[in-house]
Design a protein around this motif. Structure first.
Motif, mmCIF file in Angstrom:
data_model
loop_
_atom_site.group_PDB
_atom_site.id
_atom_site.type_symbol
_atom_site.label_atom_id
_atom_site.label_comp_id
_atom_site.label_asym_id
_atom_site.label_seq_id
_atom_site.Cartn_x
_atom_site.Cartn_y
_atom_site.Cartn_z
ATOM 1 N N TYR A 190 6.208 -10.359 -24.834
ATOM 2 C CA TYR A 190 4.662 -9.822 -24.836
ATOM 3 C C TYR A 190 4.321 -10.331 -25.938
ATOM 4 O O TYR A 190 3.128 -10.797 -26.170
ATOM 5 C CB TYR A 190 4.529 -8.502 -24.694
ATOM 6 C CG TYR A 190 3.159 -7.906 -24.644
ATOM 7 C CD1 TYR A 190 2.462 -7.763 -23.568
ATOM 8 C CD2 TYR A 190 2.739 -7.213 -25.793
ATOM 9 C CE1 TYR A 190 1.082 -7.068 -23.517
ATOM 10 C CE2 TYR A 190 1.510 -6.859 -25.895
ATOM 11 C CZ TYR A 190 0.780 -6.825 -24.612
ATOM 12 O OH TYR A 190 -0.456 -6.146 -24.914
ATOM 13 N N ALA A 222 3.863 -14.272 -26.341
ATOM 14 C CA ALA A 222 2.943 -15.000 -25.633
ATOM 15 C C ALA A 222 1.503 -14.354 -26.049
ATOM 16 O O ALA A 222 0.513 -14.871 -25.508
ATOM 17 C CB ALA A 222 3.241 -14.470 -24.015
ATOM 18 N N CYS A 247 -0.028 -11.757 -25.923
ATOM 19 C CA CYS A 247 -0.928 -11.007 -24.931
ATOM 20 C C CYS A 247 -1.600 -9.781 -25.551
ATOM 21 O O CYS A 247 -2.931 -9.694 -24.938
ATOM 22 C CB CYS A 247 0.116 -10.149 -23.935
ATOM 23 S SG CYS A 247 1.413 -11.322 -23.343
ATOM 24 N N ARG A 271 -3.652 -10.049 -27.999
ATOM 25 C CA ARG A 271 -4.926 -10.764 -28.172
ATOM 26 C C ARG A 271 -6.034 -10.141 -27.314
ATOM 27 O O ARG A 271 -7.073 -9.926 -27.795
ATOM 28 C CB ARG A 271 -4.946 -12.371 -27.949
ATOM 29 C CG ARG A 271 -6.110 -13.034 -28.657
ATOM 30 C CD ARG A 271 -5.677 -14.630 -28.852
ATOM 31 N NE ARG A 271 -5.283 -15.247 -27.605
ATOM 32 C CZ ARG A 271 -6.148 -15.705 -26.761
ATOM 33 N NH1 ARG A 271 -7.731 -15.618 -27.254
ATOM 34 N NH2 ARG A 271 -6.026 -16.653 -25.819
ATOM 35 N N CYS A 272 -5.499 -9.910 -26.241
ATOM 36 C CA CYS A 272 -6.604 -9.325 -25.131
ATOM 37 C C CYS A 272 -6.331 -8.106 -24.570
ATOM 38 O O CYS A 272 -7.215 -7.425 -23.997
ATOM 39 C CB CYS A 272 -6.607 -10.400 -23.790
ATOM 40 S SG CYS A 272 -7.299 -11.852 -24.521
ATOM 41 N N HIS A 273 -5.044 -7.613 -24.745
ATOM 42 C CA HIS A 273 -4.662 -6.314 -24.155
ATOM 43 C C HIS A 273 -4.318 -5.223 -25.176
ATOM 44 O O HIS A 273 -3.759 -5.541 -26.421
ATOM 45 C CB HIS A 273 -3.233 -6.304 -23.222
ATOM 46 C CG HIS A 273 -3.800 -7.053 -21.978
ATOM 47 N ND1 HIS A 273 -4.481 -6.848 -20.780
ATOM 48 C CD2 HIS A 273 -3.338 -8.318 -21.589
ATOM 49 C CE1 HIS A 273 -4.683 -7.554 -20.162
ATOM 50 N NE2 HIS A 273 -4.091 -8.772 -20.476
ATOM 51 N N ILE A 312 0.463 -11.791 -13.856
ATOM 52 C CA ILE A 312 0.994 -12.758 -14.982
ATOM 53 C C ILE A 312 0.940 -14.070 -14.349
ATOM 54 O O ILE A 312 0.513 -15.216 -15.208
ATOM 55 C CB ILE A 312 2.371 -12.335 -15.538
ATOM 56 C CG1 ILE A 312 2.458 -10.864 -16.034
ATOM 57 C CG2 ILE A 312 2.891 -13.441 -16.449
ATOM 58 C CD1 ILE A 312 3.857 -10.398 -16.262
ATOM 59 N N MET A 316 -8.061 -14.247 -17.714
ATOM 60 C CA MET A 316 -6.826 -14.428 -18.066
ATOM 61 C C MET A 316 -6.225 -15.568 -17.746
ATOM 62 O O MET A 316 -6.135 -16.142 -16.662
ATOM 63 C CB MET A 316 -6.085 -13.210 -17.787
ATOM 64 C CG MET A 316 -4.516 -13.414 -17.936
ATOM 65 S SD MET A 316 -3.970 -11.581 -17.489
ATOM 66 C CE MET A 316 -2.062 -12.115 -17.402
ATOM 67 N N PHE A 351 0.309 -17.625 -16.653
ATOM 68 C CA PHE A 351 1.403 -18.038 -17.276
ATOM 69 C C PHE A 351 2.486 -18.405 -16.502
ATOM 70 O O PHE A 351 3.847 -18.561 -17.093
ATOM 71 C CB PHE A 351 1.797 -16.809 -18.204
ATOM 72 C CG PHE A 351 1.197 -16.454 -19.497
ATOM 73 C CD1 PHE A 351 1.270 -16.653 -20.519
ATOM 74 C CD2 PHE A 351 -0.186 -15.481 -19.124
ATOM 75 C CE1 PHE A 351 0.304 -16.481 -21.528
ATOM 76 C CE2 PHE A 351 -0.843 -15.136 -19.849
ATOM 77 C CZ PHE A 351 -0.592 -15.751 -21.304
ATOM 78 N N LEU A 380 9.308 -9.224 -18.806
ATOM 79 C CA LEU A 380 7.978 -8.812 -19.121
ATOM 80 C C LEU A 380 7.578 -7.829 -18.242
ATOM 81 O O LEU A 380 6.964 -6.878 -18.563
ATOM 82 C CB LEU A 380 7.119 -10.036 -19.184
ATOM 83 C CG LEU A 380 5.734 -9.743 -19.676
ATOM 84 C CD1 LEU A 380 5.647 -9.250 -21.031
ATOM 85 C CD2 LEU A 380 4.860 -11.309 -19.729
#
Ligand code: HEC
Ligand code: HEC
Length: 266
Positions: A139, A142, A144, A146-148, A177, A241, A244, A256
């Motif tokens: 997490y 990658a 993640c 940044r947005c969550h 994902i 999104m 991935f 993940l």
């Protein structure tokens, strides 16, 4: 930003739940009114009838086998919104406010039969594969975050994942994902607006009426545009999104998913 979104969501909820129809529905069940706590319909025939009703009424969100999809896995026997038979019954009758769980109004008997079926599923699901600790590292790698949002940290462009382990099944988490475009959350519709002067702004739709449109752009700024100033509005069918698939290896995707499934905060 959050306040704007919460206000918009709150408004929709008031419309959906505050209607007299919804209020009427809530008292229409005799067993709910009389406070019945024990399921009177638990025979093998009841479970079978409950399965049939479940497959037509609930499977679209909870999966054909109850192991979840967009709605949570119901085979875990531990439920966030109450694990008693009565709690299950009331959650079917009333839905769960502020979530994607609708009121599914059936006869008392049918609802109890569904409860009996859901009970019969316990522990069929088994534990989620993968290592949540390794999953947290995936997490972080990658980006993640940044947005969550998880436990007080992160971005706002995507949904808060603090309690996603309660809300969603492992199956849905994996699909989110690998194939985000498949099942896009209605609160996260993507739009691109094209102002008359040129250029384009892409973001998540927050609000729209006949005269103006508001969105959250990729830097999480609230942007508002009068429609008369726009050349066009494109409504994306893709998720904001990225997929991935191929960017995270299979073992790491499993880790993940295990990490996300373990997120059961409030
Ligand atoms: C439109 C999708 C949808 C349908 C149809 C639906 N559900 Fe749900 N259900 C959800 C979602 C989403 C949640 C998660 C609520 C949350 O955020 O905790 C949920 C939650 C639940 C819960 C609570 C789980 C918990 O952990 O407390 C139960 C029980 C449940 N649903 C049973 C059913 C049954 C039985 C039916 C059919 C009669 C049904 N649902 C139909 C989407 C749906
Ligand atoms: C550019 C922003 C962005 C990035 C980066 C991003 N996401 Fe998302 N994510 C979103 C948006 C927007 C949605 C909601 C739309 C949708 O359902 O596809 C979403 C939805 C999700 C959902 C579904 C949540 C739910 O309640 O159903 C999960 C799970 C998820 N993302 C996990 C991740 C993980 C894990 C990563 C990192 C590997 C990640 N996201 C990276 C923007 C992002």
């Amino acid at each position: 930003m959050t306040r704007v979104r919460t206000a918009a969501v709150g408004c929709v909820l008031t419309l959906a739940l505050g209607s007299p129809l919804a209020a009427q529905r809530r008292v229409a069940s005799l067993d709910a009114q009389q406070g019945r706590t024990e399921n009177p319909y638990t025979s093998a025939e009841d479970v079978a009838a409950g399965q049939t009703a479940f497959r037509s009424r609930c499977a679209s969100c909870h999966g054909f086998d109850g192991m979840g999809n967009r709605g949570p896995d119901l085979t875990r026997d531990v439920f966030r919104h109450g694990s008693s038979d009565r709690a299950l019954f009331l959650n079917i009758l009333n839905g769960i406010a502020g979530t994607g769980m609708p009121s599914v109004r059936l006869s008392d008997k049918e609802m109890w039969q569904i409860v009996a079926y859901v009970r019969s599923l316990r522990r069929q699901g088994g534990p989620v594969d993968g290592d949540p600790v390794a999953g947290r590292q995936v997490y972080d790698r990658a980006a993640c975050v940044r947005c969550h949002w998880i436990d007080g940290e992160g971005g706002r462009l995507g949904p808060d994942l603090t309690s996603v382990g309660w809300r969603r099944s492992a199956r849905h988490l994996r699909a989110s994902i690998l194939d985000p475009d498949d099942d896009i959350d209605a609160d996260y519709r993507q739009v691109t607006v094209r102002p008359r002067g040129g250029g384009a702004t892409r973001g998540i739709l927050l609000n729209e009426d006949a005269f103006s449109i508001q969105l959250l752009d990729s830097l999480e700024r609230l942007r508002s545009f009068p429609k008369t100033d726009l050349d066009g509005i494109e409504r994306g069918t893709a998720s904001l999104m990225p997929s991935f698939e191929g960017r995270i290896n299979a073992a790491d995707v499993t880790n993940l998913v295990a990490y996300l499934a373990s997120l059961k905060g409030e």
